[in-house]
Design a protein around this motif. Structure first.
Motif, PDB file in Angstrom:
ATOM      1  N   LEU A  30     -17.871 -44.339 141.441  1.00 34.78           N
ATOM      2  CA  LEU A  30     -18.521 -43.386 142.342  1.00 34.78           C
ATOM      3  C   LEU A  30     -17.521 -42.348 142.849  1.00 34.78           C
ATOM      4  N   ILE A  31     -16.329 -42.781 143.189  1.00 38.84           N
ATOM      5  CA  ILE A  31     -15.291 -41.854 143.636  1.00 38.84           C
ATOM      6  C   ILE A  31     -14.891 -40.913 142.501  1.00 38.84           C
ATOM      7  N   TYR A  32     -14.767 -41.427 141.274  1.00 36.97           N
ATOM      8  CA  TYR A  32     -14.432 -40.581 140.130  1.00 36.97           C
ATOM      9  C   TYR A  32     -15.536 -39.545 139.894  1.00 36.97           C
ATOM     10  N   LEU A  33     -16.785 -39.955 140.027  1.00 34.29           N
ATOM     11  CA  LEU A  33     -17.904 -39.033 139.845  1.00 34.29           C
ATOM     12  C   LEU A  33     -17.845 -37.903 140.861  1.00 34.29           C
ATOM     13  N   VAL A  34     -17.548 -38.212 142.101  1.00 34.10           N
ATOM     14  CA  VAL A  34     -17.439 -37.185 143.136  1.00 34.10           C
ATOM     15  C   VAL A  34     -16.299 -36.220 142.820  1.00 34.10           C
ATOM     16  N   ILE A  35     -15.160 -36.739 142.383  1.00 37.83           N
ATOM     17  CA  ILE A  35     -14.016 -35.883 142.041  1.00 37.83           C
ATOM     18  C   ILE A  35     -14.343 -34.994 140.840  1.00 37.83           C
ATOM     19  N   ALA A  36     -14.968 -35.562 139.819  1.00 40.90           N
ATOM     20  CA  ALA A  36     -15.312 -34.782 138.617  1.00 40.90           C
ATOM     21  C   ALA A  36     -16.338 -33.699 138.940  1.00 40.90           C
ATOM     22  N   LEU A  37     -17.361 -34.039 139.717  1.00 40.65           N
ATOM     23  CA  LEU A  37     -18.362 -33.035 140.083  1.00 40.65           C
ATOM     24  C   LEU A  37     -17.759 -31.947 140.960  1.00 40.65           C
ATOM     25  N   THR A 115     -15.940 -20.664 130.386  1.00 48.38           N
ATOM     26  CA  THR A 115     -14.728 -21.467 130.479  1.00 48.38           C
ATOM     27  C   THR A 115     -15.118 -22.920 130.253  1.00 48.38           C
ATOM     28  N   SER A 116     -14.132 -23.773 130.178  1.00 47.75           N
ATOM     29  CA  SER A 116     -14.417 -25.205 130.059  1.00 47.75           C
ATOM     30  C   SER A 116     -13.596 -25.954 131.096  1.00 47.75           C
ATOM     31  N   VAL A 117     -14.215 -26.960 131.679  1.00 48.28           N
ATOM     32  CA  VAL A 117     -13.597 -27.737 132.741  1.00 48.28           C
ATOM     33  C   VAL A 117     -13.142 -29.059 132.161  1.00 48.28           C
ATOM     34  N   ARG A 118     -11.853 -29.321 132.250  1.00 52.96           N
ATOM     35  CA  ARG A 118     -11.331 -30.611 131.794  1.00 52.96           C
ATOM     36  C   ARG A 118     -11.524 -31.627 132.903  1.00 52.96           C
ATOM     37  N   LEU A 119     -12.069 -32.753 132.557  1.00 50.34           N
ATOM     38  CA  LEU A 119     -12.318 -33.792 133.545  1.00 50.34           C
ATOM     39  C   LEU A 119     -11.003 -34.396 134.030  1.00 50.34           C
ATOM     40  N   PRO A 120     -10.934 -34.759 135.309  1.00 46.81           N
ATOM     41  CA  PRO A 120      -9.686 -35.318 135.835  1.00 46.81           C
ATOM     42  C   PRO A 120      -9.397 -36.698 135.259  1.00 46.81           C
ATOM     43  N   LEU A 121      -8.123 -37.001 135.141  1.00 49.22           N
ATOM     44  CA  LEU A 121      -7.605 -38.306 134.695  1.00 49.22           C
ATOM     45  C   LEU A 121      -7.919 -38.638 133.242  1.00 49.22           C
ATOM     46  N   VAL A 122      -8.329 -37.656 132.448  1.00 44.06           N
ATOM     47  CA  VAL A 122      -8.565 -37.892 131.024  1.00 44.06           C
ATOM     48  C   VAL A 122      -7.268 -37.554 130.293  1.00 44.06           C
ATOM     49  N   PRO A 123      -6.724 -38.478 129.521  1.00 41.47           N
ATOM     50  CA  PRO A 123      -5.436 -38.221 128.865  1.00 41.47           C
ATOM     51  C   PRO A 123      -5.549 -37.182 127.755  1.00 41.47           C
ATOM     52  N   GLU A 124      -4.431 -36.540 127.467  1.00 38.82           N
ATOM     53  CA  GLU A 124      -4.395 -35.503 126.435  1.00 38.82           C
ATOM     54  C   GLU A 124      -4.256 -36.070 125.029  1.00 38.82           C
ATOM     55  N   THR A 132     -13.825 -34.028 126.076  1.00 37.62           N
ATOM     56  CA  THR A 132     -14.619 -34.372 127.253  1.00 37.62           C
ATOM     57  C   THR A 132     -14.771 -33.197 128.210  1.00 37.62           C
ATOM     58  N   ALA A 133     -14.299 -32.017 127.819  1.00 38.69           N
ATOM     59  CA  ALA A 133     -14.400 -30.844 128.683  1.00 38.69           C
ATOM     60  C   ALA A 133     -15.861 -30.413 128.814  1.00 38.69           C
ATOM     61  N   VAL A 134     -16.200 -29.934 130.002  1.00 39.85           N
ATOM     62  CA  VAL A 134     -17.563 -29.495 130.303  1.00 39.85           C
ATOM     63  C   VAL A 134     -17.598 -27.970 130.242  1.00 39.85           C
TER      64      VAL A 134
END
Length: 151
Positions: A30-37, A115-124, A132-134
């Protein structure tokens, strides 16, 4: 004297374990979802601001050269302010009707910023961050004055 039976359960200490299992474990996604959104929302607002301000700058510029210089400056400022990925931002300026030069007097400018948004904490590694970019897109429309470019 009362001897404890083997079938009786000892519930001592199980409340803490239940709290961890039922309370904390679902809280992490849930915390990750809030950060990603939040990251996606920030980039969306940045793309919308870029499209709107570039359309205004181009429509109000005295000529095409000044419009190009000012739009580049505005886009660079918004990329810096909103933390957009400079390589991922694409700016497209089109005019309607399509037969006229863009920008020109009386035309309607359509500015599209993608543009594309890279999700946080996703490794390169293995390109996971790119897959996984939005994608985010914003458009703005601005009418150019009929006296545009006249000095």
């Amino acid at each position: 004297m009362h001897l404890p039976r083997l079938s009786e359960k000892n519930d001592e200490g199980s409340a803490a374990l239940e709290f961890i299992a039922v309370g904390v474990i679902p809280l992490v996604p849930l915390i990750y979802l809030v950060i990603a959104l939040g990251a996606i929302q920030e980039q969306t607002l940045g793309a919308e601001a870029a499209a709107r301000h570039v359309a205004r700058v181009v429509a109000r510029a005295p000529d095409a050269t000044t419009a190009a210089e000012r739009s580049d400056a505005v886009l660079a400022g918004i990329v810096d302010e909103y933390g957009l990925d400079e390589e991922a931002v694409n700016l497209t300026i089109a005019c309607t009707p399509r037969a006229v030069e863009c920008p020109s007097a009386g035309a309607t400018i359509v500015v599209t910023v993608t543009t594309s948004v890279r999700l946080p904490l996703v490794p390169e590694m293995l390109g996971l961050d790119r897959s996984t970019a939005v994608p985010v897109q914003a458009e703005a429309v601005q009418k150019v004055s009929r006296l545009w470019g006249a000095e």
